[in-house]
Design a protein around this motif. Structure first.
Motif, PDB file in Angstrom:
ATOM      1  N   ASN A  94      45.968 122.772 -13.476  1.00 43.95           N
ATOM      2  CA  ASN A  94      46.451 121.524 -14.113  1.00 43.95           C
ATOM      3  C   ASN A  94      45.356 120.635 -14.690  1.00 43.95           C
ATOM      4  O   ASN A  94      45.559 119.437 -14.841  1.00 43.95           O
ATOM      5  CB  ASN A  94      47.297 120.694 -13.140  1.00 43.95           C
ATOM      6  N   THR A  95      44.213 121.196 -15.037  1.00 48.48           N
ATOM      7  CA  THR A  95      43.162 120.368 -15.631  1.00 48.48           C
ATOM      8  C   THR A  95      43.382 120.210 -17.129  1.00 48.48           C
ATOM      9  O   THR A  95      44.063 121.012 -17.764  1.00 48.48           O
ATOM     10  CB  THR A  95      41.769 120.983 -15.406  1.00 48.48           C
ATOM     11  N   LEU A  96      42.784 119.174 -17.681  1.00 48.89           N
ATOM     12  CA  LEU A  96      42.789 118.958 -19.125  1.00 48.89           C
ATOM     13  C   LEU A  96      41.361 118.685 -19.563  1.00 48.89           C
ATOM     14  O   LEU A  96      40.704 117.794 -19.020  1.00 48.89           O
ATOM     15  CB  LEU A  96      43.685 117.777 -19.509  1.00 48.89           C
ATOM     16  N   GLY A 110      37.979 119.742 -10.863  1.00 49.29           N
ATOM     17  CA  GLY A 110      38.962 119.682  -9.789  1.00 49.29           C
ATOM     18  C   GLY A 110      40.394 119.656 -10.280  1.00 49.29           C
ATOM     19  O   GLY A 110      40.688 119.205 -11.392  1.00 49.29           O
ATOM     20  N   GLU A 111      41.281 120.135  -9.437  1.00 46.79           N
ATOM     21  CA  GLU A 111      42.700 120.212  -9.759  1.00 46.79           C
ATOM     22  C   GLU A 111      43.224 118.879 -10.284  1.00 46.79           C
ATOM     23  O   GLU A 111      42.898 117.817  -9.738  1.00 46.79           O
ATOM     24  CB  GLU A 111      43.487 120.638  -8.523  1.00 46.79           C
ATOM     25  N   SER A 112      44.019 118.965 -11.339  1.00 41.26           N
ATOM     26  CA  SER A 112      44.702 117.813 -11.943  1.00 41.26           C
ATOM     27  C   SER A 112      43.746 116.727 -12.423  1.00 41.26           C
ATOM     28  O   SER A 112      44.103 115.549 -12.462  1.00 41.26           O
ATOM     29  CB  SER A 112      45.737 117.229 -10.968  1.00 41.26           C
ATOM     30  N   SER A 113      42.530 117.120 -12.817  1.00 41.38           N
ATOM     31  CA  SER A 113      41.575 116.166 -13.380  1.00 41.38           C
ATOM     32  C   SER A 113      41.594 116.250 -14.893  1.00 41.38           C
ATOM     33  O   SER A 113      42.033 117.242 -15.472  1.00 41.38           O
ATOM     34  CB  SER A 113      40.159 116.439 -12.870  1.00 41.38           C
ATOM     35  N   ILE A 114      41.097 115.196 -15.535  1.00 41.74           N
ATOM     36  CA  ILE A 114      40.993 115.142 -16.986  1.00 41.74           C
ATOM     37  C   ILE A 114      39.539 114.845 -17.346  1.00 41.74           C
ATOM     38  O   ILE A 114      38.935 113.906 -16.824  1.00 41.74           O
ATOM     39  CB  ILE A 114      41.919 114.059 -17.582  1.00 41.74           C
ATOM     40  N   VAL A 115      38.994 115.666 -18.259  1.00 40.00           N
ATOM     41  CA  VAL A 115      37.682 115.427 -18.837  1.00 40.00           C
ATOM     42  C   VAL A 115      37.925 114.816 -20.212  1.00 40.00           C
ATOM     43  O   VAL A 115      38.597 115.418 -21.052  1.00 40.00           O
ATOM     44  CB  VAL A 115      36.866 116.728 -18.948  1.00 40.00           C
ATOM     45  N   GLY A 124      26.883 123.059 -12.853  1.00 40.21           N
ATOM     46  CA  GLY A 124      26.943 122.956 -11.402  1.00 40.21           C
ATOM     47  C   GLY A 124      27.639 121.732 -10.843  1.00 40.21           C
ATOM     48  O   GLY A 124      27.786 121.618  -9.626  1.00 40.21           O
ATOM     49  N   TRP A 125      28.085 120.813 -11.689  1.00 40.78           N
ATOM     50  CA  TRP A 125      28.717 119.598 -11.178  1.00 40.78           C
ATOM     51  C   TRP A 125      30.145 119.889 -10.751  1.00 40.78           C
ATOM     52  O   TRP A 125      30.877 120.585 -11.451  1.00 40.78           O
ATOM     53  CB  TRP A 125      28.706 118.487 -12.224  1.00 40.78           C
ATOM     54  N   GLU A 126      30.554 119.354  -9.613  1.00 36.91           N
ATOM     55  CA  GLU A 126      31.925 119.514  -9.131  1.00 36.91           C
ATOM     56  C   GLU A 126      32.674 118.209  -9.320  1.00 36.91           C
ATOM     57  O   GLU A 126      32.357 117.205  -8.678  1.00 36.91           O
ATOM     58  CB  GLU A 126      31.944 119.961  -7.673  1.00 36.91           C
ATOM     59  N   VAL A 127      33.648 118.250 -10.205  1.00 37.13           N
ATOM     60  CA  VAL A 127      34.492 117.084 -10.471  1.00 37.13           C
ATOM     61  C   VAL A 127      35.569 117.035  -9.391  1.00 37.13           C
ATOM     62  O   VAL A 127      36.260 118.022  -9.157  1.00 37.13           O
ATOM     63  CB  VAL A 127      35.135 117.198 -11.871  1.00 37.13           C
ATOM     64  N   PRO A 128      35.735 115.899  -8.722  1.00 37.58           N
ATOM     65  CA  PRO A 128      36.768 115.808  -7.685  1.00 37.58           C
ATOM     66  C   PRO A 128      38.175 115.961  -8.272  1.00 37.58           C
ATOM     67  O   PRO A 128      38.394 115.698  -9.449  1.00 37.58           O
ATOM     68  CB  PRO A 128      36.577 114.394  -7.121  1.00 37.58           C
ATOM     69  N   PRO A 129      39.141 116.355  -7.450  1.00 35.04           N
ATOM     70  CA  PRO A 129      40.520 116.483  -7.922  1.00 35.04           C
ATOM     71  C   PRO A 129      41.095 115.124  -8.349  1.00 35.04           C
ATOM     72  O   PRO A 129      40.742 114.084  -7.790  1.00 35.04           O
ATOM     73  CB  PRO A 129      41.288 117.010  -6.711  1.00 35.04           C
ATOM     74  N   GLY A 130      41.992 115.176  -9.344  1.00 32.02           N
ATOM     75  CA  GLY A 130      42.799 114.017  -9.703  1.00 32.02           C
ATOM     76  C   GLY A 130      42.061 112.852 -10.330  1.00 32.02           C
ATOM     77  O   GLY A 130      42.508 111.712 -10.212  1.00 32.02           O
ATOM     78  N   CYS A 131      40.953 113.104 -11.002  1.00 36.91           N
ATOM     79  CA  CYS A 131      40.217 111.973 -11.562  1.00 36.91           C
ATOM     80  C   CYS A 131      39.959 112.150 -13.056  1.00 36.91           C
ATOM     81  O   CYS A 131      40.119 113.231 -13.614  1.00 36.91           O
ATOM     82  CB  CYS A 131      38.910 111.736 -10.812  1.00 36.91           C
ATOM     83  N   LEU A 132      39.562 111.062 -13.682  1.00 33.82           N
ATOM     84  CA  LEU A 132      39.152 111.041 -15.083  1.00 33.82           C
ATOM     85  C   LEU A 132      37.635 110.983 -15.110  1.00 33.82           C
ATOM     86  O   LEU A 132      37.037 110.142 -14.433  1.00 33.82           O
ATOM     87  CB  LEU A 132      39.732 109.803 -15.788  1.00 33.82           C
ATOM     88  N   ALA A 138      28.799 113.375 -18.090  1.00 29.77           N
ATOM     89  CA  ALA A 138      30.067 112.874 -17.565  1.00 29.77           C
ATOM     90  C   ALA A 138      29.875 112.287 -16.175  1.00 29.77           C
ATOM     91  O   ALA A 138      29.021 112.715 -15.399  1.00 29.77           O
ATOM     92  CB  ALA A 138      31.091 113.997 -17.529  1.00 29.77           C
ATOM     93  N   ARG A 139      30.687 111.290 -15.894  1.00 26.25           N
ATOM     94  CA  ARG A 139      30.733 110.664 -14.565  1.00 26.25           C
ATOM     95  C   ARG A 139      32.181 110.329 -14.261  1.00 26.25           C
ATOM     96  O   ARG A 139      33.013 110.231 -15.162  1.00 26.25           O
ATOM     97  CB  ARG A 139      29.880 109.402 -14.530  1.00 26.25           C
ATOM     98  N   VAL A 140      32.486 110.159 -12.995  1.00 26.27           N
ATOM     99  CA  VAL A 140      33.850 109.791 -12.607  1.00 26.27           C
ATOM    100  C   VAL A 140      34.095 108.354 -13.037  1.00 26.27           C
ATOM    101  O   VAL A 140      33.325 107.453 -12.698  1.00 26.27           O
ATOM    102  CB  VAL A 140      34.063 109.945 -11.086  1.00 26.27           C
ATOM    103  N   VAL A 141      35.165 108.161 -13.793  1.00 24.93           N
ATOM    104  CA  VAL A 141      35.553 106.823 -14.238  1.00 24.93           C
ATOM    105  C   VAL A 141      36.512 106.197 -13.231  1.00 24.93           C
ATOM    106  O   VAL A 141      36.348 105.051 -12.835  1.00 24.93           O
ATOM    107  CB  VAL A 141      36.196 106.884 -15.649  1.00 24.93           C
ATOM    108  N   ARG A 142      37.531 107.001 -12.825  1.00 31.00           N
ATOM    109  CA  ARG A 142      38.524 106.506 -11.870  1.00 31.00           C
ATOM    110  C   ARG A 142      39.481 107.626 -11.499  1.00 31.00           C
ATOM    111  O   ARG A 142      39.473 108.690 -12.115  1.00 31.00           O
ATOM    112  CB  ARG A 142      39.317 105.343 -12.455  1.00 31.00           C
ATOM    113  N   GLN A 143      40.326 107.367 -10.509  1.00 26.64           N
ATOM    114  CA  GLN A 143      41.409 108.290 -10.173  1.00 26.64           C
ATOM    115  C   GLN A 143      42.508 108.142 -11.228  1.00 26.64           C
ATOM    116  O   GLN A 143      42.718 107.050 -11.770  1.00 26.64           O
ATOM    117  CB  GLN A 143      41.976 107.991  -8.791  1.00 26.64           C
ATOM    118  N   LEU A 144      43.176 109.242 -11.517  1.00 28.15           N
ATOM    119  CA  LEU A 144      44.276 109.217 -12.476  1.00 28.15           C
ATOM    120  C   LEU A 144      45.522 108.597 -11.846  1.00 28.15           C
ATOM    121  O   LEU A 144      45.768 108.761 -10.645  1.00 28.15           O
ATOM    122  CB  LEU A 144      44.607 110.632 -12.945  1.00 28.15           C
TER     123      LEU A 144
END
Length: 177
Positions: A94-96, A110-115, A124-132, A138-144
């Motif tokens: 479910n990623t975009l 991560g599952e259900s995340s949006i880039v 090598g970067w691991e994006v957490p699930p459910g975030c933008l 890239a950096r984590v902006v917030r949870q979706l």
């Protein structure tokens, strides 16, 4: 459509997937059912394996590639926007990936995340699930929010429907001079 065997590895494309005639598929590539592969997509499994899970879409002008002996995987219902590059990365369910984004080797989305569009996800970067995630790098902006996740799921379903429609109705038209 240009589909090529390379060094004994021929692409395996589910008959329920739509691959546009102007896409190029090479080597060790698996494409699942209800996938949509758009025009000018380049999916090169020449150096390693590429797996595109059921119901995923790889839109116009995208590039999927992988380093020697490596693997690139899009889990089911992954959504790769126009012009994006995914190089040896793993997209969880479910990623975009936004238009013109670049996802580098061994990154895990991560599952259900949006880039976001035009983002650069470093190797090598691991994006957490459910975030933008957005930016360069890239950096984590917030949870979706739930509405954003539902919107992504709706967009992916539209591409699954497009794959079915293209299989049954898309035909080249010869125009007269």
């Amino acid at each position: 459509m240009p589909i090529y065997e390379f060094q004994g590895n021929a692409p395996k494309i589910d008959p329920g997937a739509f691959v546009h005639p102007l896409a190029s598929i090479i080597g060790d590539v698996q494409i699942g059912a209800r996938c949509y592969i758009g025009p000018f997509a380049s999916i090169r499994g020449d150096f390693g394996a590429i797996v595109i899970g059921e119901g995923s879409n790889v839109q116009d002008g995208c590039t999927l590639h992988v380093g020697h002996g490596r693997r690139c995987e899009l889990e089911p219902t992954s959504h790769v926007g126009h012009g994006a590059v995914v190089h040896g990365a793993f997209l969880r369910r479910n990623t975009l990936i936004g238009m013109n984004a670049v996802i580098m080797d061994d990154a895990v989305i991560g599952e259900s995340s949006i880039v976001a569009a035009c983002a650069f996800v470093k190797a090598g970067w691991e994006v957490p699930p459910g975030c933008l995630v957005a930016g360069i790098p890239a950096r984590v902006v917030r949870q979706l929010e739930e509405g954003e996740r539902e919107g992504k799921a709706t967009a992916t379903r539209k591409y699954q429907e497009l794959a079915v429609a293209c299989l049954s109705t898309l035909r080249e038209v010869k125009t007269s001079p």
